[in-house]
Write an enzyme that holds these catalytic residues in place. Structure first.
Site, PDB file in Angstrom:
ATOM      1  CB  SER A 130     -62.742  -1.980  72.089  1.00 52.98           C
ATOM      2  OG  SER A 130     -63.109  -3.289  72.443  1.00 52.98           O
ATOM      3  CD  GLU A 136     -70.910  -3.323  63.225  1.00 53.92           C
ATOM      4  OE1 GLU A 136     -71.810  -3.967  62.638  1.00 53.92           O
ATOM      5  OE2 GLU A 136     -70.085  -3.865  63.988  1.00 53.92           O
ATOM      6  NE  ARG A 141     -55.611  -3.003  70.934  1.00 50.71           N
ATOM      7  CZ  ARG A 141     -55.390  -4.282  70.999  1.00 50.71           C
ATOM      8  NH1 ARG A 141     -54.431  -4.815  70.282  1.00 50.71           N
ATOM      9  NH2 ARG A 141     -56.142  -5.057  71.757  1.00 50.71           N
ATOM     10  CG  PHE A 146     -65.932  -3.400  62.022  1.00 51.20           C
ATOM     11  CD1 PHE A 146     -65.645  -4.314  61.016  1.00 51.20           C
ATOM     12  CD2 PHE A 146     -65.452  -3.654  63.296  1.00 51.20           C
ATOM     13  CE1 PHE A 146     -64.909  -5.458  61.276  1.00 51.20           C
ATOM     14  CE2 PHE A 146     -64.720  -4.802  63.564  1.00 51.20           C
ATOM     15  CZ  PHE A 146     -64.450  -5.705  62.560  1.00 51.20           C
TER      16      PHE A 146
HETATM   17  C1  LIG Z   1     -68.494  -6.302  62.379  1.00 53.09           C
HETATM   18  C2  LIG Z   1     -67.762  -6.425  63.655  1.00 53.09           C
HETATM   19  N1  LIG Z   1     -67.962  -5.519  64.631  1.00 53.09           N
HETATM   20  C3  LIG Z   1     -67.280  -5.596  65.779  1.00 53.09           C
HETATM   21  C4  LIG Z   1     -66.367  -6.602  65.994  1.00 53.09           C
HETATM   22  C5  LIG Z   1     -65.571  -6.656  67.272  1.00 53.09           C
HETATM   23  N2  LIG Z   1     -65.994  -7.792  68.114  1.00 53.09           N
HETATM   24  C6  LIG Z   1     -65.275  -8.913  68.175  1.00 53.09           C
HETATM   25  S1  LIG Z   1     -66.004 -10.108  69.075  1.00 53.09           S
HETATM   26  C7  LIG Z   1     -67.323  -9.127  69.420  1.00 53.09           C
HETATM   27  C8  LIG Z   1     -68.473  -9.659  70.196  1.00 53.09           C
HETATM   28  C9  LIG Z   1     -68.969 -10.897  69.542  1.00 53.09           C
HETATM   29  O1  LIG Z   1     -70.141 -11.427  70.005  1.00 53.09           O
HETATM   30  P1  LIG Z   1     -70.210 -12.372  71.250  1.00 53.09           P
HETATM   31  O2  LIG Z   1     -71.592 -12.817  71.352  1.00 53.09           O
HETATM   32  O3  LIG Z   1     -69.628 -11.677  72.417  1.00 53.09           O
HETATM   33  O4  LIG Z   1     -69.223 -13.555  70.899  1.00 53.09           O
HETATM   34  P2  LIG Z   1     -68.807 -14.731  71.885  1.00 53.09           P
HETATM   35  O5  LIG Z   1     -69.467 -14.499  73.198  1.00 53.09           O
HETATM   36  O6  LIG Z   1     -69.278 -15.959  71.248  1.00 53.09           O
HETATM   37  O7  LIG Z   1     -67.319 -14.662  71.974  1.00 53.09           O
HETATM   38  C10 LIG Z   1     -67.161  -7.875  68.837  1.00 53.09           C
HETATM   39  C11 LIG Z   1     -68.119  -6.772  68.954  1.00 53.09           C
HETATM   40  C12 LIG Z   1     -66.179  -7.533  64.949  1.00 53.09           C
HETATM   41  N3  LIG Z   1     -65.294  -8.531  65.058  1.00 53.09           N
HETATM   42  N4  LIG Z   1     -66.886  -7.437  63.806  1.00 53.09           N
END
Ligand SMILES: Cc1ncc(C[n+]2csc(CCOP(=O)(O)OP(=O)(O)O)c2C)c(N)n1
Lengths: 300, 328
Positions: free
Chosen positions: B45, B66, B175, B91
């Site tokens: 991202s 973080e 973004r 974040f």
């Molecule tokens: C504190 C924080 N950092 C970054 C994000 C951005 N983000 C959204 S989903 C994600 C990955 C989430 O983990 P994952 O194991 O990939 O989830 P799943 O596979 O279950 O969708 C990130 C880094 C967030 N939502 N919150």
């Protein structure tokens, strides 16, 4: 439950989970939303078990019922999975789902407890759900209520310090009224967990090592159950066992597949977040509808 | 070292600020081997993936950690490295607030925090992913420099300056899918300097001070619209929110007698507050602060959100006319 009834229940859940996946996709298609396909599909069988497998006690006619079991989707980005589940459960009409992601909609990429009936906590920033679950479980003990608290984490967010701090708090206070689940689909946003290591020696894709997560949690004082997160028999067993465990919290490590049931996105981590075109929706929905038909024809 | 990419600065005009970030950092890192980059599970991202692919040994993926990552940056900086840590602004500022304050700005360490997807640019992501408090928070930390570029070219220039400057910086990017309007012609001609504002349109009836995309662009469009109605608005791009260009603010107050600030941020403590702090002390004139009111933003497509909070050019034309009408 008799063996026969259990089989029937499992069959019902199998169908329900496919139906809910269809609802998620139709909602996203109709609202022209981008969103989190991978994690919404991997978590769906877990949500289906909790809400439709007789595990969680909730009251759609009385969403704020004080005795209800609490649920926190700590991986809030899977809101596209949660919304159809709550609609199907009867908290609100599925007709409003296609407002998803639109201006002033109650439904966006991340759940808002003040807008979505049946949602117990606003989430979206990862690593927040487990501490909040701890608070709900501590309140339950304090208030002498027998509700249980369920929280679902993504495997990526286990890395957060706040998650581990809560893991300690929960075990310290012996919160056996709390059951956490890790949706262990092996991928985080930047690629597979157990990623590249020092100086990119295993390539660049991937995030930090999580394993041996089960052992780590056991050392932290948790009861750990590993199961196939797409096998309803195992999921039901896991949550029933968790409810019987006294004196310690339970972590269900549900081994799942990111993008489960949509073959062209399964295990493809780039589909963590994205947007299908109409052809992709057609393909995915066709696959799911075929699967549903097969399940309906299966006799139990 | 990996082969040099066939990408040049000239291509940047076509790229969104966020794309530019990944590319520009590679160029800077090639010139200065103390520069390293860190990602907390958001390299796709934030576009740090390009950096990771080009300079793998200088990229560290720390996963969803973080707070610890900010500490890691601080440690690296004490040993002479120049860490750039990028994640979503929400974040990059709020999750790690005390780590930034105590581990980076207090010891004045040379760490660059890059917050992408700032303001309302995460649209349907909702409040958890909107960052409308970040400028206020970062600005209130002593030793912190706060830079808010408005287009791709200025983003490159800001990154260059931040890399050269020794000390903590917060760089706020949106973004990157939003305003196609370019304010600056080329990196060479972009007048950005830390502590210096750029006047992108002359005028003496009222001054619009904005920072970041899309509000600088929207302000520029609104000011040109207002010309047609005989209102000559000056437009100042205050990409260096801290240190703020006091001279430019005082001059604007003296010469135009009224100032309106525009930001994709809460009206509490952001650019508007920074400008007002100068105005009240040096040359009190009527001011209007346009931004997100004191509420948690609703969700929806970014353009609709900016319209909702009066940040698009149509709303700005109305607001400015009303403001000018009231005071003149
Ligand atoms: C504190 C924080 N950092 C970054 C994000 C951005 N983000 C959204 S989903 C994600 C990955 C989430 O983990 P994952 O194991 O990939 O989830 P799943 O596979 O279950 O969708 C990130 C880094 C967030 N939502 N919150």
């Amino acid at each position: 439950m008799s063996e026969e009834n259990r089989k029937k229940l499992v069959h019902e859940l199998e169908k329900k989970a496919i139906k809910l996946r269809i609802m998620t996709l139709e909602m996203m298609r109709d609202s022209e939303a981008s969103g989190h396909y991978g994690g919404s599909m991997s978590v769906m069988d877990i949500l289906t078990t909790l809400y439709f497998g007789g595990i969680m006690r909730v009251s759609p006619v009385n969403p704020k019922w004080e005795e209800r079991d609490r649920f926190i989707l700590s991986k809030g980005h899977a809101c596209a999975a949660l919304c159809p589940v709550l609609a199907e459960k009867g908290f609100f009409s599925p007709d409003i789902l296609p407002t998803f992601n639109k201006l002033d909609s109650p439904f966006g990429m991340h759940p808002d407890m003040n807008k979505i009936l049946g949602c117990d906590m606003s989430t979206g920033s990862l690593g927040h759900g487990t501490p909040i679950a701890a608070g709900m479980a501590m309140a339950g003990k304090y208030l002498k209520k027998d509700y249980r608290v369920y929280v679902v984490l993504s495997d990526g967010e286990v890395a957060e310090g706040s998650t581990w701090e809560a893991i300690e708090i929960i075990s310290h206070f012996k919160l056996d009224n709390l059951c956490a689940t890790i949706d262990r689909n092996k991928y985080s946003l930047d690629g597979p967990t157990e990623g590249p290591g020092i100086l990119g020696e295993r390539g660049i894709e991937g995030t930090m090592t999580l394993e041996p997560i089960g052992k780590k949690l056991e050392i932290f004082g948790w009861h750990v159950i590993e199961c196939d997160g797409h096998n309803f028999d195992q999921l039901l067993d896991a949550y029933e066992e968790a409810a019987r465990v006294k004196g310690k919290p339970t972590m269900v490590i549900a081994h799942t597949v990111k993008g489960k049931e949509i073959s062209f996105i399964e295990d493809k981590y780039e589909w963590h977040y994205g947007q299908f075109n109409s052809e992709q929706y057609r393909m995915a929905l066709e696959e799911l509808n075929n699967k549903l038909k097969q399940l309906e024809q299966k006799s139990v | 070292m990996a082969e040099v990419s066939s990408w040049t600065m000239a291509d940047m005009a076509d790229l969104a600020p966020r794309d530019v970030f990944g590319k520009a950092l590679i160029e800077l890192a090639r010139k200065n081997e103390r520069i390293v980059a860190l990602s907390a599970d958001l390299m796709l991202s934030t576009k740090l993936k390009d950096f990771a692919a080009e300079l793998p040994g200088r990229f560290f993926e720390t996963g969803l950690t973080e707070q610890a990552t900010v500490g890691v940056c601080a440690g690296m900086a004490t040993c002479g490295l120049i860490p750039f840590f990028a994640t979503f602004a929400a974040f990059a500022v709020m999750r790690v607030c005390e780590q930034v304050r105590t581990d980076i700005t207090y010891p004045k360490l040379n760490v660059k925090i890059v917050g992408t997807h700032a303001g309302l640019s995460m649209g349907p992501g909702g409040t958890t992913h909107h960052a409308t408090e970040d400028i206020a928070i970062m600005r209130s930390m002593a030793n912190m420099t706060v830079l808010v570029p408005s287009d791709s070219i200025q983003t490159v220039k800001v990154l260059q300056c931040a890399a050269e400057y020794e000390g903590p910086c917060y760089i706020r990017l949106i973004r990157g899918l939003e305003s196609p309007i370019m304010i600056y012609e080329s990196v060479k001609k972009c007048p950005f300097e830390i502590g210096k504002a750029a006047t992108i349109k002359q005028g003496n009836d009222v001054t619009i001070i904005a920072a970041g995309s899309p509000v600088v662009q929207e302000s520029f469009v609104a000011a040109n619209e207002l010309e047609k109605e005989g209102i000559h608005a000056r437009v100042i791009d205050m990409a260096s929110v801290k240190p703020i260009d006091r001279e430019a603010v005082i001059k604007a107050a003296e010469e135009t007698g009224a100032i309106i600030t525009v930001e994709d941020h809460s009206i509490i403590g952001g650019l508007g507050g920074a400008v007002a702090e100068v105005v009240v002390e040096e040359k009190p004139v009527p001011m209007k602060l346009v931004g997100i009111p004191d509420v948690y933003s609703t969700l929806g497509p970014p353009a609709e959100l900016w319209a909702r909070y009066g940040l698009n050019s149509e709303s700005l034309v109305r607001t400015i006319k009303e403001f000018v009408g009231k005071i003149k």
